[in-house]
Every structure is written in C-alpha cells, then in structure tokens.
Design a protein around this motif. Structure first.
Motif, PDB file in Angstrom:
ATOM      1  N   VAL A  55       1.154   1.772   8.965  1.00 25.36           N
ATOM      2  CA  VAL A  55       2.493   2.313   8.731  1.00 25.36           C
ATOM      3  C   VAL A  55       2.531   3.799   9.058  1.00 25.36           C
ATOM      4  CG1 VAL A  55       4.256   2.750   6.985  1.00 25.36           C
ATOM      5  CG2 VAL A  55       3.075   0.541   7.039  1.00 25.36           C
ATOM      6  N   TRP A  56       1.454   4.510   8.737  1.00 25.57           N
ATOM      7  CA  TRP A  56       1.425   5.935   9.037  1.00 25.57           C
ATOM      8  C   TRP A  56       1.417   6.176  10.547  1.00 25.57           C
ATOM      9  CZ3 TRP A  56       3.106  10.090   7.247  1.00 25.57           C
ATOM     10  CH2 TRP A  56       2.590  11.338   7.586  1.00 25.57           C
ATOM     11  N   GLN A  57       0.651   5.384  11.290  1.00 27.14           N
ATOM     12  CA  GLN A  57       0.653   5.523  12.746  1.00 27.14           C
ATOM     13  C   GLN A  57       2.041   5.231  13.321  1.00 27.14           C
ATOM     14  OE1 GLN A  57      -2.796   2.811  13.312  1.00 27.14           O
ATOM     15  NE2 GLN A  57      -3.605   4.359  14.690  1.00 27.14           N
ATOM     16  N   GLU A  58       2.690   4.185  12.807  1.00 37.60           N
ATOM     17  CA  GLU A  58       4.034   3.856  13.287  1.00 37.60           C
ATOM     18  C   GLU A  58       5.007   4.987  12.971  1.00 37.60           C
ATOM     19  OE1 GLU A  58       4.076  -1.018  12.984  1.00 37.60           O
ATOM     20  OE2 GLU A  58       4.491   0.152  11.180  1.00 37.60           O
ATOM     21  N   SER A  59       4.893   5.548  11.770  1.00 35.68           N
ATOM     22  CA  SER A  59       5.784   6.640  11.370  1.00 35.68           C
ATOM     23  C   SER A  59       5.623   7.839  12.302  1.00 35.68           C
ATOM     24  CB  SER A  59       5.477   7.057   9.931  1.00 35.68           C
ATOM     25  OG  SER A  59       5.666   5.983   9.034  1.00 35.68           O
ATOM     26  N   GLN A  60       4.374   8.171  12.622  1.00 34.70           N
ATOM     27  CA  GLN A  60       4.122   9.327  13.493  1.00 34.70           C
ATOM     28  C   GLN A  60       4.616   9.070  14.918  1.00 34.70           C
ATOM     29  OE1 GLN A  60      -0.154   9.487  12.488  1.00 34.70           O
ATOM     30  NE2 GLN A  60       0.191  11.585  11.831  1.00 34.70           N
ATOM     31  N   THR A  61       4.439   7.834  15.386  1.00 31.96           N
ATOM     32  CA  THR A  61       4.917   7.489  16.729  1.00 31.96           C
ATOM     33  C   THR A  61       6.429   7.631  16.816  1.00 31.96           C
ATOM     34  OG1 THR A  61       3.070   5.976  17.158  1.00 31.96           O
ATOM     35  CG2 THR A  61       5.099   5.606  18.406  1.00 31.96           C
ATOM     36  N   LEU A  62       7.125   7.138  15.817  1.00 32.11           N
ATOM     37  CA  LEU A  62       8.589   7.228  15.812  1.00 32.11           C
ATOM     38  C   LEU A  62       9.039   8.681  15.675  1.00 32.11           C
ATOM     39  CD1 LEU A  62       9.299   4.153  13.535  1.00 32.11           C
ATOM     40  CD2 LEU A  62       9.825   4.343  15.976  1.00 32.11           C
ATOM     41  N   ARG A  63       8.369   9.437  14.818  1.00 32.85           N
ATOM     42  CA  ARG A  63       8.690  10.867  14.682  1.00 32.85           C
ATOM     43  C   ARG A  63       8.552  11.584  16.013  1.00 32.85           C
ATOM     44  NH1 ARG A  63       3.820  13.651  12.462  1.00 32.85           N
ATOM     45  NH2 ARG A  63       3.327  13.248  14.654  1.00 32.85           N
ATOM     46  N   ASP A  64       7.454  11.314  16.724  1.00 32.04           N
ATOM     47  CA  ASP A  64       7.219  11.970  18.010  1.00 32.04           C
ATOM     48  C   ASP A  64       8.262  11.575  19.051  1.00 32.04           C
ATOM     49  OD1 ASP A  64       5.014  13.191  16.905  1.00 32.04           O
ATOM     50  OD2 ASP A  64       3.546  11.833  17.817  1.00 32.04           O
ATOM     51  N   ALA A  65       8.866  10.385  18.863  1.00 35.05           N
ATOM     52  CA  ALA A  65       9.907   9.934  19.788  1.00 35.05           C
ATOM     53  C   ALA A  65      11.284  10.457  19.403  1.00 35.05           C
ATOM     54  CB  ALA A  65       9.924   8.408  19.832  1.00 35.05           C
ATOM     55  N   GLY A  66      11.342  11.288  18.360  1.00 35.37           N
ATOM     56  CA  GLY A  66      12.609  11.920  17.991  1.00 35.37           C
ATOM     57  C   GLY A  66      13.338  11.296  16.822  1.00 35.37           C
TER      58      GLY A  66
ATOM     59  N   LEU B 234       0.843  -1.192   0.000  1.00 33.69           N
ATOM     60  CA  LEU B 234       0.000   0.000   0.000  1.00 33.69           C
ATOM     61  C   LEU B 234       0.878   1.241   0.000  1.00 33.69           C
ATOM     62  CD1 LEU B 234      -2.830  -0.812   2.603  1.00 33.69           C
ATOM     63  CD2 LEU B 234      -3.100  -0.634   0.117  1.00 33.69           C
ATOM     64  N   SER B 235       0.312   2.333  -0.482  1.00 40.13           N
ATOM     65  CA  SER B 235       0.997   3.614  -0.389  1.00 40.13           C
ATOM     66  C   SER B 235       0.842   4.165   1.024  1.00 40.13           C
ATOM     67  CB  SER B 235       0.431   4.600  -1.414  1.00 40.13           C
ATOM     68  OG  SER B 235      -0.940   4.869  -1.133  1.00 40.13           O
ATOM     69  N   VAL B 236       1.666   5.136   1.329  1.00 31.12           N
ATOM     70  CA  VAL B 236       1.621   5.828   2.622  1.00 31.12           C
ATOM     71  C   VAL B 236       1.375   7.306   2.335  1.00 31.12           C
ATOM     72  CG1 VAL B 236       2.977   6.410   4.680  1.00 31.12           C
ATOM     73  CG2 VAL B 236       3.180   4.130   3.651  1.00 31.12           C
ATOM     74  N   PRO B 237       0.444   7.949   3.078  1.00 29.05           N
ATOM     75  CA  PRO B 237      -0.168   7.539   4.352  1.00 29.05           C
ATOM     76  C   PRO B 237      -1.439   6.706   4.243  1.00 29.05           C
ATOM     77  CG  PRO B 237      -0.776   9.793   3.886  1.00 29.05           C
ATOM     78  CD  PRO B 237       0.152   9.379   2.771  1.00 29.05           C
TER      79      PRO B 237
ATOM     80  N   GLU C   5       2.773  11.582  -5.569  1.00 24.62           N
ATOM     81  CA  GLU C   5       4.049  12.288  -5.664  1.00 24.62           C
ATOM     82  C   GLU C   5       5.224  11.330  -5.432  1.00 24.62           C
ATOM     83  OE1 GLU C   5       1.209  14.942  -3.150  1.00 24.62           O
ATOM     84  OE2 GLU C   5       1.681  12.801  -3.404  1.00 24.62           O
ATOM     85  N   PRO C   6       6.277  11.400  -6.255  1.00 22.21           N
ATOM     86  CA  PRO C   6       7.450  10.539  -6.027  1.00 22.21           C
ATOM     87  C   PRO C   6       8.118  10.804  -4.679  1.00 22.21           C
ATOM     88  CG  PRO C   6       7.478  11.443  -8.247  1.00 22.21           C
ATOM     89  CD  PRO C   6       6.383  12.160  -7.511  1.00 22.21           C
ATOM     90  N   TYR C   7       8.080  12.057  -4.233  1.00 24.16           N
ATOM     91  CA  TYR C   7       8.631  12.383  -2.918  1.00 24.16           C
ATOM     92  C   TYR C   7       7.773  13.460  -2.277  1.00 24.16           C
ATOM     93  CZ  TYR C   7      11.474  14.267   0.824  1.00 24.16           C
ATOM     94  OH  TYR C   7      11.900  14.710   2.061  1.00 24.16           O
ATOM     95  N   VAL C   8       7.488  13.286  -0.997  1.00 26.48           N
ATOM     96  CA  VAL C   8       6.749  14.298  -0.256  1.00 26.48           C
ATOM     97  C   VAL C   8       7.131  14.178   1.211  1.00 26.48           C
ATOM     98  CG1 VAL C   8       4.747  12.805   0.176  1.00 26.48           C
ATOM     99  CG2 VAL C   8       4.457  15.290   0.148  1.00 26.48           C
ATOM    100  N   GLU C   9       7.158  15.294   1.905  1.00 28.16           N
ATOM    101  CA  GLU C   9       7.339  15.291   3.354  1.00 28.16           C
ATOM    102  C   GLU C   9       6.023  15.708   3.987  1.00 28.16           C
ATOM    103  OE1 GLU C   9      10.030  17.357   6.896  1.00 28.16           O
ATOM    104  OE2 GLU C   9      10.844  17.185   4.857  1.00 28.16           O
ATOM    105  N   LEU C  10       5.435  14.806   4.771  1.00 29.32           N
ATOM    106  CA  LEU C  10       4.159  15.041   5.425  1.00 29.32           C
ATOM    107  C   LEU C  10       4.350  14.992   6.931  1.00 29.32           C
ATOM    108  CD1 LEU C  10       1.700  12.817   3.314  1.00 29.32           C
ATOM    109  CD2 LEU C  10       1.955  15.305   3.222  1.00 29.32           C
ATOM    110  N   ASP C  11       4.020  16.060   7.605  1.00 32.81           N
ATOM    111  CA  ASP C  11       4.104  16.113   9.072  1.00 32.81           C
ATOM    112  C   ASP C  11       5.456  15.618   9.583  1.00 32.81           C
ATOM    113  OD1 ASP C  11       1.491  17.001   9.050  1.00 32.81           O
ATOM    114  OD2 ASP C  11       0.636  15.017   9.404  1.00 32.81           O
ATOM    115  N   GLY C  12       6.511  15.961   8.846  1.00 28.12           N
ATOM    116  CA  GLY C  12       7.850  15.602   9.288  1.00 28.12           C
ATOM    117  C   GLY C  12       8.313  14.223   8.871  1.00 28.12           C
TER     118      GLY C  12
END
Length: 395
Positions: A21-32, A13-16, A48-55
């Motif tokens: 996978v999106w929840q895991e990504s956000q959890t790890l981001r919040d942990a630094g 699947l794509s993200v987000p 989009e081939p590349y995008v930055e979403l919420d860090g």
C-alpha cells in the motif's frame, strides 16, 4: 493526474508498515494524485491518528485484532467498517474523491465505496487475498458452511461494485474474470515487489550462526496458514540427520506463542531462535548471513494461488530457498527455489540439507532470484500497471 484525489482503504495492516500500500501511495503521489489512506493503528508503530508522510495523508483508527475464531473476525471487521466509513465521510467533506481504492481483506470495504460512488467516485478493488480461499484455509474444519457462503456473496458484491480490479498475480486475475465476471480489460496485474533499497546486502556476521557452520532463516507472518509448524517439524527431521545449523524465525503473528511452544515440544529450543518483529537493519543482517531461506507455506486453496512476500524478499537478498510445490511460488521464484511435494515435511528437510551441502548451487540460485526481482518482477513494471488501472477507472 494533477488535482485528482485518491482514497486508499486498508484494514489488515497499518501504513506505511503495509509495504504494498505504501508503494502504491508513493506511485500515485508521484503521478500527481492527492493521496489519502485510511488504515488501523499499529500495535507498536504507526500509532498517530493522523500523519502526513512524504506527501501522503494517513488517517488511522484504533482496532483490536480478532480472537476466538470467525466471531472474532466479525467483530473486528464491523469495527473497522464503522471507523473507515466515518473517516471517509470526513475526508469527502474536504473535497471530491475521484477514486476510492479498497484493499481486502475483508470484502466489506465495497460498502464504503458504494457510499462514495453516489458522488461520482470510481471504485478500484485491490484484491490482496481471495477471501473464500482464505476462509477455507484458515478455518479448514468448517468447510463450505453458511459463513463461507456469506464470504462468497461479499466477494461477488465487491466485484459487481468495482469499476476496475487490481490483482496481485495472474491466478487472482483469472478469478476476477471467471467468477467475478469482470471485463478482462478492466483487470490489471499489479504484483507486489520488494523495495530494493530496503534489501541491500551487508557483510555476513558469522556470530549470528551461534557457532554453527550454517544459518537457516524464515521471514514473515506467523498465522495458521503460513506453515511455520511445517518448517519446525521439517527442522526436527533435519536434526535427526545433522546438527550443523542454527535457524532464526523473524516475524510475529497470531500463532507466534504457539510456534515457540511447538519448537520446545520438538526439542529445538537450542537451535531455533524467534526474534519477533525487528528493525529493517537487523532483518538485513540475518538475511545477509543466511545460507538457506525457508518458505514453508503449505498447499491449501489460498496459498497455491497467492504470491508470498517472503519469496520476493528472499530473492531481493540473493538467497536460495526451499518451498513446497505451489503454483504461484513457481511463477515468482522459478529456479531460485527448490520445491518439495505439497506438505511433504521429510522432503522439505532433505532439500534443505541438499542446499546446505552445495554452496555453488546456492550462489547460482541467489543470483537468479536477484535478477528476477530487478527485472520482470520489479516494482517499476507494477507502477505502469497501477497507473493504467487508474487511467481506465477515470476515463
């Protein structure tokens, strides 16, 4: 873990759009963590081939979904592996990757992890599916043939390469420990959980029932193992007894067109509606109006031990549901569902009718389900397990 870099690999699947996978990504981001994700482009969204979403930095590649049976999957997975390795090397040149986090299927992404492990990267295997069971369920007529044996070898190789395994439930954890020979202290259960903010009830809209007293709702993927055909045959049996309901099937997948054709063949065109994929706000409208939700995944080697996202999402919306008897369905839903014997379409229809006739029971079941996803099955519990898995991998 400030300054640490994590690279998450996902193919199916794509993200987000892939909520787990999106929840895991956000959890790890919040942990630094500095989080990168490699995934395929979506068909209509996430292009989009590349995008930055919420860090979170998301790198996407073009991919044509498999057609034509096992050979089609070999072609799809080969292309995905090439693109993933290409992008992973590009990201690695920008700085050290501390953890590569590979989500299956397929059990091929460990090959990318092995390349990165030469540079000291740790490998976290996030087992979304048991691929041998997936093969037996999706290609039931082939049995344990040479391709099945190859799938088993790939799973064993993935376990062997992993520093830590993340399992979606206790059944998957048991598989990692027994047939994967993993140290139990290095296998963590990170259950998938609905995003509660996404599933907030709105006022019911009687017009969605198309003039009938009741609305039945199915939400999810429509693939060979997802049981939409079982649901439709059950509804044909239900219609022999009563016609006071309308049914809506929300979602898409490999068998979407086949299921629409089956509904016509069964004479259900006037009472069954297929929406395809729809925006979240429309999904919430249907679920808020539904009287009973359908979880018709048939009993097979994969479904019996898998946690169904639809079950969790029905509970998040306080909806009662009918399910076939599956081990992990009971673990997830408990008394928020009623259970027909495995693959018994007539009993599935009978239990659906029973719930339609008992609004107090529906309300009780819906309340129990909501309490479960906000309590023991909440994502906050899985967040702790995910961070513990990363701490173990990097210690």
């Amino acid at each position: 873990m400030p300054g640490k870099r994590a690279l998450i690999l996902v193919e199916n699947l794509s993200v987000p759009f892939d909520r787990r996978v999106w929840q895991e990504s956000q959890t790890l981001r919040d942990a630094g963590w500095d989080v990168h994700v490699i995934c395929p482009q979506g068909t209509k969204r996430d292009r989009e081939p590349y995008v930055e979403l919420d860090g979170v930095k998301i790198h996407r590649y073009p991919l044509v979904a498999a057609t034509g049976g096992p050979r089609g999957y070999v072609k799809e997975y080969g292309a995905a592996l090439w693109h993933t390795l290409r992008l992973a090397r590009k990201i690695a040149k920008q700085g050290r990757i501390d953890v590569v986090h590979a989500c299956n299927p397929p059990d091929l992404l460990y090959l990318v992890a092995k390349v990165l492990k030469r540079q000291g990267t740790k490998f976290v295997f996030d087992q979304h599916d048991l691929c041998p069971e997936l093969y037996l369920s999706r290609f039931a007529g082939r049995g344990e043939d040479a391709l099945y044996r190859a799938v088993c070898r790939l799973e064993r190789a993935t376990y062997k390469a992993a520093d830590v395994v993340i399992s979606t439930n206790e059944s998957y954890r048991e598989a990692a420990i027994t047939r994967g020979n993993m140290d139990p202290e290095k296998v963590f259960v990170v259950r998938s959980a609905p995003v509660i903010e996404r599933f907030q009830q709105v006022e019911a809209e009687p017009e969605l029932k198309k003039g009938k007293p009741h609305l039945l709702c199915y939400l999810g993927v429509m693939g060979p193992q997802d049981g939409v055909d079982y649901a439709l045959r059950s509804l044909a049996l239900l219609r022999e007894e009563r016609d006071d309901w309308h049914a809506v099937f929300v979602g898409a997948g490999d068998t979407f067109d086949e299921m629409v054709a089956l509904a016509g063949k069964l004479g259900l065109d006037d009472v069954v509606e297929f929406t395809g994929r729809i925006p979240d706000e429309d999904l919430v409208r249907y679920l808020s109006t539904a009287d009973v939700c359908l979880s018709p995944d048939p009993h097979n080697p994969l479904n019996n031990v898998s946690t169904m996202n639809k079950v969790m999402e029905y509970m998040a919306m306080s909806r009662p549901m009918v399910s076939f008897e599956l081990r992990e369905a009971r673990v997830s839903a408990g008394d928020a569902a009623v259970y027909a014997p495995a693959n018994d379409e007539r009993e599935f229809a009978r239990l659906t009718a029973r719930l339609l006739d008992d609004p107090e029971e529906r309300m009780r079941m819906g309340k129990l389900g909501k309490e479960r996803v906000e309590g023991p099955l909440a994502w906050s519990n899985s967040q702790k397990a995910l961070l513990a898995a990363y701490a173990t991998a990097t210690s």
